[in-house]
Design a protein around this motif. Structure first.
Motif, PDB file in Angstrom:
ATOM      1  N   UNK A  18       0.860  -1.179   0.000  1.00  0.00           N
ATOM      2  CA  UNK A  18       0.000   0.000   0.000  1.00  0.00           C
ATOM      3  C   UNK A  18       0.897   1.230   0.000  1.00  0.00           C
ATOM      4  N   UNK A  19       0.371   2.319  -0.541  1.00  0.00           N
ATOM      5  CA  UNK A  19       1.072   3.603  -0.435  1.00  0.00           C
ATOM      6  C   UNK A  19       0.150   4.612   0.222  1.00  0.00           C
ATOM      7  N   UNK A  20       0.599   5.132   1.352  1.00  0.00           N
ATOM      8  CA  UNK A  20      -0.142   6.172   2.048  1.00  0.00           C
ATOM      9  C   UNK A  20       0.351   7.535   1.608  1.00  0.00           C
ATOM     10  N   UNK A  21      -0.566   8.494   1.592  1.00  0.00           N
ATOM     11  CA  UNK A  21      -0.232   9.873   1.252  1.00  0.00           C
ATOM     12  C   UNK A  21      -0.651  10.788   2.382  1.00  0.00           C
ATOM     13  N   UNK A  22       0.115  11.842   2.576  1.00  0.00           N
ATOM     14  CA  UNK A  22      -0.205  12.866   3.566  1.00  0.00           C
ATOM     15  C   UNK A  22      -0.038  14.215   2.891  1.00  0.00           C
ATOM     16  N   UNK A  23      -1.153  14.879   2.648  1.00  0.00           N
ATOM     17  CA  UNK A  23      -1.132  16.185   1.996  1.00  0.00           C
ATOM     18  C   UNK A  23      -1.182  17.280   3.047  1.00  0.00           C
ATOM     19  N   UNK A  24      -0.237  18.209   2.966  1.00  0.00           N
ATOM     20  CA  UNK A  24      -0.144  19.312   3.924  1.00  0.00           C
ATOM     21  C   UNK A  24      -0.773  20.571   3.339  1.00  0.00           C
ATOM     22  N   UNK A  25      -1.279  21.424   4.244  1.00  0.00           N
ATOM     23  CA  UNK A  25      -1.963  22.647   3.811  1.00  0.00           C
ATOM     24  C   UNK A  25      -1.005  23.784   3.498  1.00  0.00           C
ATOM     25  N   UNK A  26       0.290  23.576   3.753  1.00  0.00           N
ATOM     26  CA  UNK A  26       1.276  24.604   3.445  1.00  0.00           C
ATOM     27  C   UNK A  26       2.520  23.938   2.893  1.00  0.00           C
ATOM     28  N   UNK A  27       3.409  24.756   2.367  1.00  0.00           N
ATOM     29  CA  UNK A  27       4.624  24.218   1.786  1.00  0.00           C
ATOM     30  C   UNK A  27       5.407  23.404   2.803  1.00  0.00           C
ATOM     31  N   UNK A  35       6.401  12.951   9.511  1.00  0.00           N
ATOM     32  CA  UNK A  35       6.588  11.537   9.779  1.00  0.00           C
ATOM     33  C   UNK A  35       5.287  10.778   9.836  1.00  0.00           C
ATOM     34  N   UNK A  36       5.423   9.490   9.999  1.00  0.00           N
ATOM     35  CA  UNK A  36       4.285   8.593  10.119  1.00  0.00           C
ATOM     36  C   UNK A  36       4.359   7.834  11.443  1.00  0.00           C
ATOM     37  N   UNK A  37       3.215   7.711  12.073  1.00  0.00           N
ATOM     38  CA  UNK A  37       3.061   6.941  13.294  1.00  0.00           C
ATOM     39  C   UNK A  37       1.875   6.008  13.091  1.00  0.00           C
ATOM     40  N   UNK A  38       1.755   5.034  13.964  1.00  0.00           N
ATOM     41  CA  UNK A  38       0.611   4.130  13.868  1.00  0.00           C
ATOM     42  C   UNK A  38       0.139   3.712  15.246  1.00  0.00           C
ATOM     43  N   UNK A  39      -1.128   3.343  15.318  1.00  0.00           N
ATOM     44  CA  UNK A  39      -1.708   2.902  16.580  1.00  0.00           C
ATOM     45  C   UNK A  39      -2.610   1.708  16.318  1.00  0.00           C
ATOM     46  N   UNK A  40      -2.225   0.577  16.897  1.00  0.00           N
ATOM     47  CA  UNK A  40      -3.020  -0.634  16.790  1.00  0.00           C
ATOM     48  C   UNK A  40      -4.023  -0.672  17.936  1.00  0.00           C
ATOM     49  N   UNK A  41      -5.101  -1.427  17.786  1.00  0.00           N
ATOM     50  CA  UNK A  41      -6.113  -1.493  18.856  1.00  0.00           C
ATOM     51  C   UNK A  41      -5.495  -1.940  20.182  1.00  0.00           C
ATOM     52  N   UNK A  42      -5.789  -1.190  21.229  1.00  0.00           N
ATOM     53  CA  UNK A  42      -5.298  -1.537  22.550  1.00  0.00           C
ATOM     54  C   UNK A  42      -3.836  -1.223  22.806  1.00  0.00           C
ATOM     55  N   UNK A  43      -3.183  -0.560  21.838  1.00  0.00           N
ATOM     56  CA  UNK A  43      -1.763  -0.243  21.997  1.00  0.00           C
ATOM     57  C   UNK A  43      -1.531   1.250  21.897  1.00  0.00           C
ATOM     58  N   UNK A  75       4.120  18.977  -4.494  1.00  0.00           N
ATOM     59  CA  UNK A  75       2.731  18.644  -4.145  1.00  0.00           C
ATOM     60  C   UNK A  75       2.459  18.786  -2.653  1.00  0.00           C
ATOM     61  N   UNK A  76       3.473  19.223  -1.906  1.00  0.00           N
ATOM     62  CA  UNK A  76       3.314  19.356  -0.436  1.00  0.00           C
ATOM     63  C   UNK A  76       2.807  18.055   0.172  1.00  0.00           C
ATOM     64  N   UNK A  77       3.357  16.962  -0.267  1.00  0.00           N
ATOM     65  CA  UNK A  77       2.862  15.651   0.128  1.00  0.00           C
ATOM     66  C   UNK A  77       4.016  14.744   0.549  1.00  0.00           C
ATOM     67  N   UNK A  78       3.760  13.981   1.589  1.00  0.00           N
ATOM     68  CA  UNK A  78       4.691  12.961   2.049  1.00  0.00           C
ATOM     69  C   UNK A  78       4.024  11.603   1.862  1.00  0.00           C
ATOM     70  N   UNK A  79       4.823  10.625   1.467  1.00  0.00           N
ATOM     71  CA  UNK A  79       4.293   9.300   1.188  1.00  0.00           C
ATOM     72  C   UNK A  79       4.920   8.256   2.115  1.00  0.00           C
ATOM     73  N   UNK A  80       4.206   7.172   2.286  1.00  0.00           N
ATOM     74  CA  UNK A  80       4.764   6.008   2.962  1.00  0.00           C
ATOM     75  C   UNK A  80       4.452   4.793   2.096  1.00  0.00           C
ATOM     76  N   UNK A  81       5.474   4.290   1.422  1.00  0.00           N
ATOM     77  CA  UNK A  81       5.327   3.084   0.619  1.00  0.00           C
ATOM     78  C   UNK A  81       5.543   1.890   1.533  1.00  0.00           C
TER      79      UNK A  81
END
Length: 115
Positions: A18-27, A35-43, A75-81
């Motif tokens: 999967x490829x996640x995208x994060x579009x920012x509202x400014x340059x 960066x990217x963080x994640x949260x699993x259920x109960x963690x 594109x003011x975007x960060x990706x996570x492949x």
């Protein structure tokens, strides 16, 4: 302020990508780090990867060699492949920006790895 909008999550089988995208509202030139963080259920929420404005990328040991963070300044975007996904990668993935000493978060996007 910075608004962040994530997209690209979904359901994928183990071993898939999967490829996640994060579009920012400014340059993103003006943002110290993203960066990217994640949260699993109960963690607790955990670090996944970061890409500073002028430094090198950094990854959690659990994703090294499988995930790649990148940025498209135009594109003011960060990706996570994310490749070779495992069931333990299942979580809500959040984008984070550090701007003028403050943390900004997106709303999150669900990633589910299951057969």
């Amino acid at each position: 302020q910075v608004q962040l909008v994530e997209s690209g999550g979904g359901l994928v089988q183990p071993g898939g990508s999967l490829r996640l995208s994060c579009a920012a509202s400014r340059s993103i030139f003006s943002i110290n780090a993203m960066g990217w963080y994640r949260q699993a259920p109960g963690k607790q929420r955990e670090f996944v990867a970061t890409i500073p404005s002028g430094g090198t990328t950094n990854y959690a040991d659990s994703v090294k060699g499988r995930f790649t963070i990148s940025r498209d300044n135009a594109k003011n975007t960060v990706y996570l492949q994310m490749n070779s996904l495992k069931p333990e990668d299942t979580a809500v993935y959040y984008c984070k920006a550090i701007y003028w000493g403050r943390d900004y978060w997106g709303q999150g996007t669900q990633v589910t790895v299951s057969s």
